[in-house]
Design a protein around this motif. Sequence first.
Motif, PDB file in Angstrom:
ATOM      1  N   VAL A   1     -15.846  30.830  23.882  1.00 35.13           N
ATOM      2  CA  VAL A   1     -15.069  30.383  22.505  1.00 35.13           C
ATOM      3  C   VAL A   1     -16.061  30.720  21.804  1.00 35.13           C
ATOM      4  O   VAL A   1     -15.466  31.054  19.620  1.00 35.13           O
ATOM      5  CB  VAL A   1     -14.848  29.407  22.433  1.00 35.13           C
ATOM      6  CG1 VAL A   1     -13.590  28.969  21.302  1.00 35.13           C
ATOM      7  CG2 VAL A   1     -13.462  29.224  23.820  1.00 35.13           C
ATOM      8  N   SER A   2     -17.207  30.216  22.187  1.00 40.77           N
ATOM      9  CA  SER A   2     -18.046  30.080  21.119  1.00 40.77           C
ATOM     10  C   SER A   2     -18.775  31.451  20.206  1.00 40.77           C
ATOM     11  O   SER A   2     -18.875  31.503  19.403  1.00 40.77           O
ATOM     12  CB  SER A   2     -18.939  29.213  21.543  1.00 40.77           C
ATOM     13  OG  SER A   2     -19.056  28.604  22.080  1.00 40.77           O
ATOM     14  N   VAL A   3     -18.528  33.147  21.356  1.00 33.56           N
ATOM     15  CA  VAL A   3     -19.216  33.911  20.632  1.00 33.56           C
ATOM     16  C   VAL A   3     -18.448  34.357  20.222  1.00 33.56           C
ATOM     17  O   VAL A   3     -18.467  34.983  18.622  1.00 33.56           O
ATOM     18  CB  VAL A   3     -19.200  35.081  22.077  1.00 33.56           C
ATOM     19  CG1 VAL A   3     -19.390  36.647  21.905  1.00 33.56           C
ATOM     20  CG2 VAL A   3     -20.793  34.337  23.151  1.00 33.56           C
ATOM     21  N   ALA A   4     -16.936  33.783  20.338  1.00 30.91           N
ATOM     22  CA  ALA A   4     -15.473  34.835  19.189  1.00 30.91           C
ATOM     23  C   ALA A   4     -15.598  34.339  18.459  1.00 30.91           C
ATOM     24  O   ALA A   4     -15.869  35.193  17.026  1.00 30.91           O
ATOM     25  CB  ALA A   4     -14.228  34.601  20.381  1.00 30.91           C
ATOM     26  N   LEU A   5     -15.886  33.082  17.855  1.00 26.92           N
ATOM     27  CA  LEU A   5     -16.486  32.109  16.599  1.00 26.92           C
ATOM     28  C   LEU A   5     -17.043  32.473  15.814  1.00 26.92           C
ATOM     29  O   LEU A   5     -17.017  33.121  14.802  1.00 26.92           O
ATOM     30  CB  LEU A   5     -16.576  30.836  16.895  1.00 26.92           C
ATOM     31  CG  LEU A   5     -16.793  29.630  15.132  1.00 26.92           C
ATOM     32  CD1 LEU A   5     -15.087  30.102  14.859  1.00 26.92           C
ATOM     33  CD2 LEU A   5     -17.445  29.012  15.943  1.00 26.92           C
ATOM     34  N   VAL A   6     -18.692  33.209  16.814  1.00 28.62           N
ATOM     35  CA  VAL A   6     -19.750  33.674  15.451  1.00 28.62           C
ATOM     36  C   VAL A   6     -19.424  34.869  15.759  1.00 28.62           C
ATOM     37  O   VAL A   6     -18.982  35.484  14.468  1.00 28.62           O
ATOM     38  CB  VAL A   6     -20.430  33.698  16.880  1.00 28.62           C
ATOM     39  CG1 VAL A   6     -22.112  34.793  15.834  1.00 28.62           C
ATOM     40  CG2 VAL A   6     -21.550  32.540  16.765  1.00 28.62           C
ATOM     41  N   ARG A   7     -18.823  35.922  16.208  1.00 35.31           N
ATOM     42  CA  ARG A   7     -18.094  37.436  15.688  1.00 35.31           C
ATOM     43  C   ARG A   7     -17.242  37.115  14.577  1.00 35.31           C
ATOM     44  O   ARG A   7     -17.541  37.335  14.056  1.00 35.31           O
ATOM     45  CB  ARG A   7     -17.472  37.523  17.208  1.00 35.31           C
ATOM     46  CG  ARG A   7     -16.698  38.841  17.494  1.00 35.31           C
ATOM     47  CD  ARG A   7     -16.036  40.041  18.679  1.00 35.31           C
ATOM     48  NE  ARG A   7     -15.195  38.710  18.894  1.00 35.31           N
ATOM     49  CZ  ARG A   7     -13.808  38.950  18.654  1.00 35.31           C
ATOM     50  NH1 ARG A   7     -13.531  39.195  16.964  1.00 35.31           N
ATOM     51  NH2 ARG A   7     -13.218  38.169  19.036  1.00 35.31           N
ATOM     52  N   VAL A   8     -16.305  36.687  14.618  1.00 28.13           N
ATOM     53  CA  VAL A   8     -14.916  36.636  13.648  1.00 28.13           C
ATOM     54  C   VAL A   8     -16.056  35.698  11.986  1.00 28.13           C
ATOM     55  O   VAL A   8     -15.620  36.730  11.389  1.00 28.13           O
ATOM     56  CB  VAL A   8     -13.786  35.368  13.795  1.00 28.13           C
ATOM     57  CG1 VAL A   8     -13.207  35.076  12.281  1.00 28.13           C
ATOM     58  CG2 VAL A   8     -13.052  36.199  14.986  1.00 28.13           C
ATOM     59  N   ALA A   9     -17.004  34.697  12.406  1.00 28.80           N
ATOM     60  CA  ALA A   9     -17.509  34.440  11.387  1.00 28.80           C
ATOM     61  C   ALA A   9     -18.052  35.948  10.491  1.00 28.80           C
ATOM     62  O   ALA A   9     -17.850  35.436   9.818  1.00 28.80           O
ATOM     63  CB  ALA A   9     -18.211  33.264  11.600  1.00 28.80           C
ATOM     64  N   VAL A  10     -18.939  35.742  11.008  1.00 31.12           N
ATOM     65  CA  VAL A  10     -20.003  36.877  10.691  1.00 31.12           C
ATOM     66  C   VAL A  10     -18.852  38.683  10.301  1.00 31.12           C
ATOM     67  O   VAL A  10     -20.196  38.712   9.018  1.00 31.12           O
ATOM     68  CB  VAL A  10     -20.763  37.367  11.991  1.00 31.12           C
ATOM     69  CG1 VAL A  10     -21.671  38.817  11.553  1.00 31.12           C
ATOM     70  CG2 VAL A  10     -21.884  36.486  12.494  1.00 31.12           C
ATOM     71  N   ALA A  11     -18.279  38.572  11.140  1.00 33.71           N
ATOM     72  CA  ALA A  11     -17.253  39.514  10.585  1.00 33.71           C
ATOM     73  C   ALA A  11     -17.134  39.707   9.013  1.00 33.71           C
ATOM     74  O   ALA A  11     -17.225  40.574   7.790  1.00 33.71           O
ATOM     75  CB  ALA A  11     -16.316  40.330  11.396  1.00 33.71           C
ATOM     76  N   LEU A  12     -16.215  37.995   8.587  1.00 35.24           N
ATOM     77  CA  LEU A  12     -15.833  37.650   7.456  1.00 35.24           C
ATOM     78  C   LEU A  12     -16.758  37.984   6.471  1.00 35.24           C
ATOM     79  O   LEU A  12     -16.408  38.093   5.273  1.00 35.24           O
ATOM     80  CB  LEU A  12     -15.209  36.488   7.747  1.00 35.24           C
ATOM     81  CG  LEU A  12     -13.777  36.324   8.926  1.00 35.24           C
ATOM     82  CD1 LEU A  12     -12.937  34.735   8.509  1.00 35.24           C
ATOM     83  CD2 LEU A  12     -12.727  37.663   8.238  1.00 35.24           C
ATOM     84  N   VAL A  13     -18.177  37.319   6.913  1.00 33.01           N
ATOM     85  CA  VAL A  13     -18.866  36.519   5.840  1.00 33.01           C
ATOM     86  C   VAL A  13     -19.539  38.341   5.464  1.00 33.01           C
ATOM     87  O   VAL A  13     -19.652  38.448   4.011  1.00 33.01           O
ATOM     88  CB  VAL A  13     -20.289  36.447   6.351  1.00 33.01           C
ATOM     89  CG1 VAL A  13     -21.281  36.450   5.450  1.00 33.01           C
ATOM     90  CG2 VAL A  13     -19.316  34.562   6.686  1.00 33.01           C
ATOM     91  N   ILE A  14     -19.232  39.147   6.221  1.00 33.51           N
ATOM     92  CA  ILE A  14     -20.046  40.823   5.764  1.00 33.51           C
ATOM     93  C   ILE A  14     -18.836  41.380   5.158  1.00 33.51           C
ATOM     94  O   ILE A  14     -19.179  41.779   4.386  1.00 33.51           O
ATOM     95  CB  ILE A  14     -20.148  41.465   7.335  1.00 33.51           C
ATOM     96  CG1 ILE A  14     -21.647  40.638   7.317  1.00 33.51           C
ATOM     97  CG2 ILE A  14     -21.003  43.031   6.662  1.00 33.51           C
ATOM     98  CD1 ILE A  14     -22.369  41.228   8.797  1.00 33.51           C
ATOM     99  N   LEU A  15     -17.821  41.567   5.663  1.00 39.12           N
ATOM    100  CA  LEU A  15     -16.539  41.973   5.307  1.00 39.12           C
ATOM    101  C   LEU A  15     -16.399  41.885   3.679  1.00 39.12           C
ATOM    102  O   LEU A  15     -16.034  42.237   3.036  1.00 39.12           O
ATOM    103  CB  LEU A  15     -15.457  41.528   5.327  1.00 39.12           C
ATOM    104  CG  LEU A  15     -14.223  42.279   5.147  1.00 39.12           C
ATOM    105  CD1 LEU A  15     -14.271  43.974   5.416  1.00 39.12           C
ATOM    106  CD2 LEU A  15     -13.031  42.066   5.802  1.00 39.12           C
ATOM    107  N   MET A  16     -17.332  40.512   2.871  1.00 41.46           N
ATOM    108  CA  MET A  16     -16.755  39.932   1.646  1.00 41.46           C
ATOM    109  C   MET A  16     -17.632  40.599   1.166  1.00 41.46           C
ATOM    110  O   MET A  16     -17.420  41.316  -0.741  1.00 41.46           O
ATOM    111  CB  MET A  16     -17.628  38.662   1.345  1.00 41.46           C
ATOM    112  CG  MET A  16     -16.692  37.847   1.760  1.00 41.46           C
ATOM    113  SD  MET A  16     -14.515  37.706   1.439  1.00 41.46           S
ATOM    114  CE  MET A  16     -14.055  37.642   2.991  1.00 41.46           C
TER     115      MET A  16
END
Length: 139
Positions: free
Chosen positions: A15-30
């Motif tokens: 769950v922790s890795v998934a949270l980091v994966r999604v957060a990083v993807a969203l930040v970079i997607l901006m």
Amino acid sequence: MISTWIRSAPTQAHVSVALVRVAVALVILMHPLHGYAHLENIPRFGEYLSSLGFPYGGVLAWIVLLAQTAASLLMLAGRLVVPACVAHVVVLLTGIVVFHYPLGWYVVGPGEGGMEFSVLMISCLCAVAWAHWPRRRGL
């Protein structure tokens, strides 16, 4: 009770890795989303890249934009996560070398525009890639 807080093993690492994966993807997607909303800035970015000696700066600017978009969407979907992380790391490392390193460490505070945020993002991307790295069965 207190010892479980002092020496605790992760119980929800996936769950922790998934949270980091999604957060990083969203930040970079901006970044590419901002580029699509302000298309007039992409040729300027291309000219900047050309001024640094990169060939075909305009084409390279679009490649960076499209790579960040594709890699972020793949990470959000949980597909081809390792190659997506590698793509992001290449873009971020290039950004450090070309732009952020000369400005120092700090993004804000004692300096501006430094590399600390990129280093943090690269660390997160490496952790996510490591967690998603294919493992051999039976070893």
